[in-house]
Design a protein around this motif. Sequence first.
Motif, PDB file in Angstrom:
ATOM      1  N   LEU A 227      -8.911 -51.855 -43.388  1.00 52.34           N
ATOM      2  CA  LEU A 227      -9.402 -50.676 -42.674  1.00 52.34           C
ATOM      3  C   LEU A 227     -10.857 -50.363 -43.017  1.00 52.34           C
ATOM      4  N   MET A 228     -11.511 -51.257 -43.742  1.00 53.32           N
ATOM      5  CA  MET A 228     -12.908 -51.014 -44.084  1.00 53.32           C
ATOM      6  C   MET A 228     -13.781 -51.056 -42.834  1.00 53.32           C
ATOM      7  N   GLN A 229     -14.872 -50.305 -42.875  1.00 50.80           N
ATOM      8  CA  GLN A 229     -15.805 -50.252 -41.752  1.00 50.80           C
ATOM      9  C   GLN A 229     -16.823 -51.381 -41.869  1.00 50.80           C
ATOM     10  N   MET A 230     -16.875 -52.218 -40.822  1.00 49.63           N
ATOM     11  CA  MET A 230     -17.798 -53.351 -40.799  1.00 49.63           C
ATOM     12  C   MET A 230     -18.856 -53.145 -39.729  1.00 49.63           C
ATOM     13  N   ASN A 231     -20.096 -53.498 -40.070  1.00 42.33           N
ATOM     14  CA  ASN A 231     -21.145 -53.503 -39.064  1.00 42.33           C
ATOM     15  C   ASN A 231     -20.970 -54.700 -38.133  1.00 42.33           C
ATOM     16  N   PRO A 232     -21.580 -54.667 -36.926  1.00 39.72           N
ATOM     17  CA  PRO A 232     -21.475 -55.792 -35.989  1.00 39.72           C
ATOM     18  C   PRO A 232     -21.869 -57.102 -36.659  1.00 39.72           C
ATOM     19  N   PRO A 233     -21.143 -58.209 -36.379  1.00 42.03           N
ATOM     20  CA  PRO A 233     -20.125 -58.365 -35.331  1.00 42.03           C
ATOM     21  C   PRO A 233     -18.742 -57.903 -35.722  1.00 42.03           C
ATOM     22  N   GLY A 234     -18.552 -57.341 -36.887  1.00 41.31           N
ATOM     23  CA  GLY A 234     -17.265 -56.802 -37.278  1.00 41.31           C
ATOM     24  C   GLY A 234     -16.301 -57.859 -37.774  1.00 41.31           C
ATOM     25  N   CYS A 235     -15.015 -57.539 -37.754  1.00 39.32           N
ATOM     26  CA  CYS A 235     -13.974 -58.452 -38.236  1.00 39.32           C
ATOM     27  C   CYS A 235     -13.723 -59.557 -37.221  1.00 39.32           C
ATOM     28  N   ILE A 236     -13.401 -60.750 -37.697  1.00 37.39           N
ATOM     29  CA  ILE A 236     -13.286 -61.908 -36.814  1.00 37.39           C
ATOM     30  C   ILE A 236     -12.093 -61.819 -35.875  1.00 37.39           C
ATOM     31  N   ASP A 237     -11.082 -61.002 -36.211  1.00 38.71           N
ATOM     32  CA  ASP A 237      -9.919 -60.894 -35.316  1.00 38.71           C
ATOM     33  C   ASP A 237     -10.059 -59.741 -34.321  1.00 38.71           C
ATOM     34  N   GLY A 238     -11.203 -59.061 -34.347  1.00 39.00           N
ATOM     35  CA  GLY A 238     -11.462 -58.019 -33.353  1.00 39.00           C
ATOM     36  C   GLY A 238     -11.031 -56.627 -33.732  1.00 39.00           C
ATOM     37  N   HIS A 239     -10.264 -56.458 -34.809  1.00 40.48           N
ATOM     38  CA  HIS A 239      -9.826 -55.105 -35.148  1.00 40.48           C
ATOM     39  C   HIS A 239     -10.965 -54.342 -35.819  1.00 40.48           C
TER      40      HIS A 239
ATOM     41  N   ASN B 167     -15.433 -50.220 -49.425  1.00 39.40           N
ATOM     42  CA  ASN B 167     -15.399 -51.600 -48.951  1.00 39.40           C
ATOM     43  C   ASN B 167     -16.079 -51.656 -47.584  1.00 39.40           C
ATOM     44  N   GLY B 168     -16.666 -52.788 -47.259  1.00 39.54           N
ATOM     45  CA  GLY B 168     -17.272 -52.960 -45.943  1.00 39.54           C
ATOM     46  C   GLY B 168     -18.728 -52.544 -45.923  1.00 39.54           C
ATOM     47  N   ASP B 169     -19.557 -53.321 -45.207  1.00 40.82           N
ATOM     48  CA  ASP B 169     -20.987 -53.003 -45.184  1.00 40.82           C
ATOM     49  C   ASP B 169     -21.273 -51.726 -44.407  1.00 40.82           C
ATOM     50  N   GLY B 170     -20.435 -51.409 -43.409  1.00 38.66           N
ATOM     51  CA  GLY B 170     -20.607 -50.143 -42.700  1.00 38.66           C
ATOM     52  C   GLY B 170     -20.354 -48.960 -43.613  1.00 38.66           C
TER      53      GLY B 170
ATOM     54  N   THR C 222     -30.393 -52.307 -47.190  1.00 38.31           N
ATOM     55  CA  THR C 222     -29.084 -52.632 -46.659  1.00 38.31           C
ATOM     56  C   THR C 222     -29.117 -54.006 -45.999  1.00 38.31           C
ATOM     57  N   ARG C 223     -27.941 -54.512 -45.599  1.00 33.92           N
ATOM     58  CA  ARG C 223     -27.875 -55.804 -44.925  1.00 33.92           C
ATOM     59  C   ARG C 223     -28.650 -55.795 -43.617  1.00 33.92           C
ATOM     60  N   SER C 224     -28.780 -54.641 -43.007  1.00 30.51           N
ATOM     61  CA  SER C 224     -29.514 -54.551 -41.747  1.00 30.51           C
ATOM     62  C   SER C 224     -31.028 -54.548 -41.971  1.00 30.51           C
ATOM     63  N   GLY C 225     -31.459 -54.484 -43.228  1.00 26.52           N
ATOM     64  CA  GLY C 225     -32.881 -54.459 -43.541  1.00 26.52           C
ATOM     65  C   GLY C 225     -33.459 -53.073 -43.693  1.00 26.52           C
ATOM     66  N   ARG C 226     -32.602 -52.051 -43.550  1.00 24.80           N
ATOM     67  CA  ARG C 226     -33.071 -50.667 -43.676  1.00 24.80           C
ATOM     68  C   ARG C 226     -33.178 -50.280 -45.149  1.00 24.80           C
ATOM     69  N   ARG C 227     -34.267 -49.615 -45.518  1.00 19.80           N
ATOM     70  CA  ARG C 227     -34.460 -49.154 -46.894  1.00 19.80           C
ATOM     71  C   ARG C 227     -34.042 -47.692 -46.984  1.00 19.80           C
ATOM     72  N   VAL C 228     -33.073 -47.413 -47.852  1.00 20.29           N
ATOM     73  CA  VAL C 228     -32.472 -46.085 -47.938  1.00 20.29           C
ATOM     74  C   VAL C 228     -32.966 -45.356 -49.186  1.00 20.29           C
ATOM     75  N   SER C 229     -33.456 -44.161 -48.991  1.00 23.89           N
ATOM     76  CA  SER C 229     -33.905 -43.299 -50.092  1.00 23.89           C
ATOM     77  C   SER C 229     -34.801 -44.053 -51.065  1.00 23.89           C
ATOM     78  N   PRO C 230     -35.975 -44.493 -50.615  1.00 27.15           N
ATOM     79  CA  PRO C 230     -36.867 -45.269 -51.492  1.00 27.15           C
ATOM     80  C   PRO C 230     -37.283 -44.518 -52.748  1.00 27.15           C
ATOM     81  N   GLU C 231     -37.218 -43.194 -52.715  1.00 25.38           N
ATOM     82  CA  GLU C 231     -37.591 -42.430 -53.911  1.00 25.38           C
ATOM     83  C   GLU C 231     -36.607 -42.654 -55.062  1.00 25.38           C
TER      84      GLU C 231
END
Length: 239
Positions: free
Chosen positions: A5-17, A47-50, A98-107
């Motif tokens: 049930l972890m949240q995954m960023n695109p493309p998500g889980c391979i079985d589509g759920h 769990n999960g990159d999302g 993050t995996r998407s390349g976004r930098r979070v709270s650089p301070e």
Amino acid sequence: MFSQLMQMNPPGCIDGHHGEWLMSPAVLTEGVRVFWDAGYQLHVHVNGDGGMDAVLAAQIVRAGSMVRHGLRVPFHSDFMMAPMAPLLLAWCAATRTTRSGRRVSPEEMLGVEQVLRGITIDAAFALRLDHEIGSIVAGKKADFTVLEDDLFELGAERLKDVRVAGTVFEGDVHLLERPLARLLAGAAAPRPVSAMRASAPHGRYRKPASAVCCGPDGDPCVFLRQLASARVAEGPRAA
């Protein structure tokens, strides 16, 4: 072992759920702010990159603030739920990317020396073992990692690219046949292999590691299987 049930960023889980939020990002962010301002220590399992993006967006790992207030900041991998990759942890804390390349709270980013403390002496402090391990000091156990690349030369952005040459365990040197970086590392600049590799002794269960141990399969259980095989090959110990 990983939650389905972890949240995954695109493309998500391979079985589509798709996963489900136990706590939506908006609720998480507000909840973190309330308890942080009230002086509580926060601990989150995710769990999960999302899900991890949501945790970072909530600025839960306020490592920079903790250091500025005189606290020690240790890091751990949650092994066996995730691979043992301390240099990746150091890179995350130093860049907060993050995996998407976004930098979070650089301070809240930490310097190279500080993140190295987080996977060495400050990690030992969290285990209450800093009197035995965590730094190379006379009287402590001779357990440490031998790196092929200069961490300070590569800098924070390439900490995850650093190649491991081997280890020293209980004073015995155990070097790999060739230096290896972790799975997600880029190509590290080539450097000469240490001359002591050819003559390094090997301990009872510390045989030369193969490329499979740190190879592209990313299997965190390889080492445990190798250790079990060594024990089976040796046979039962005398009572």
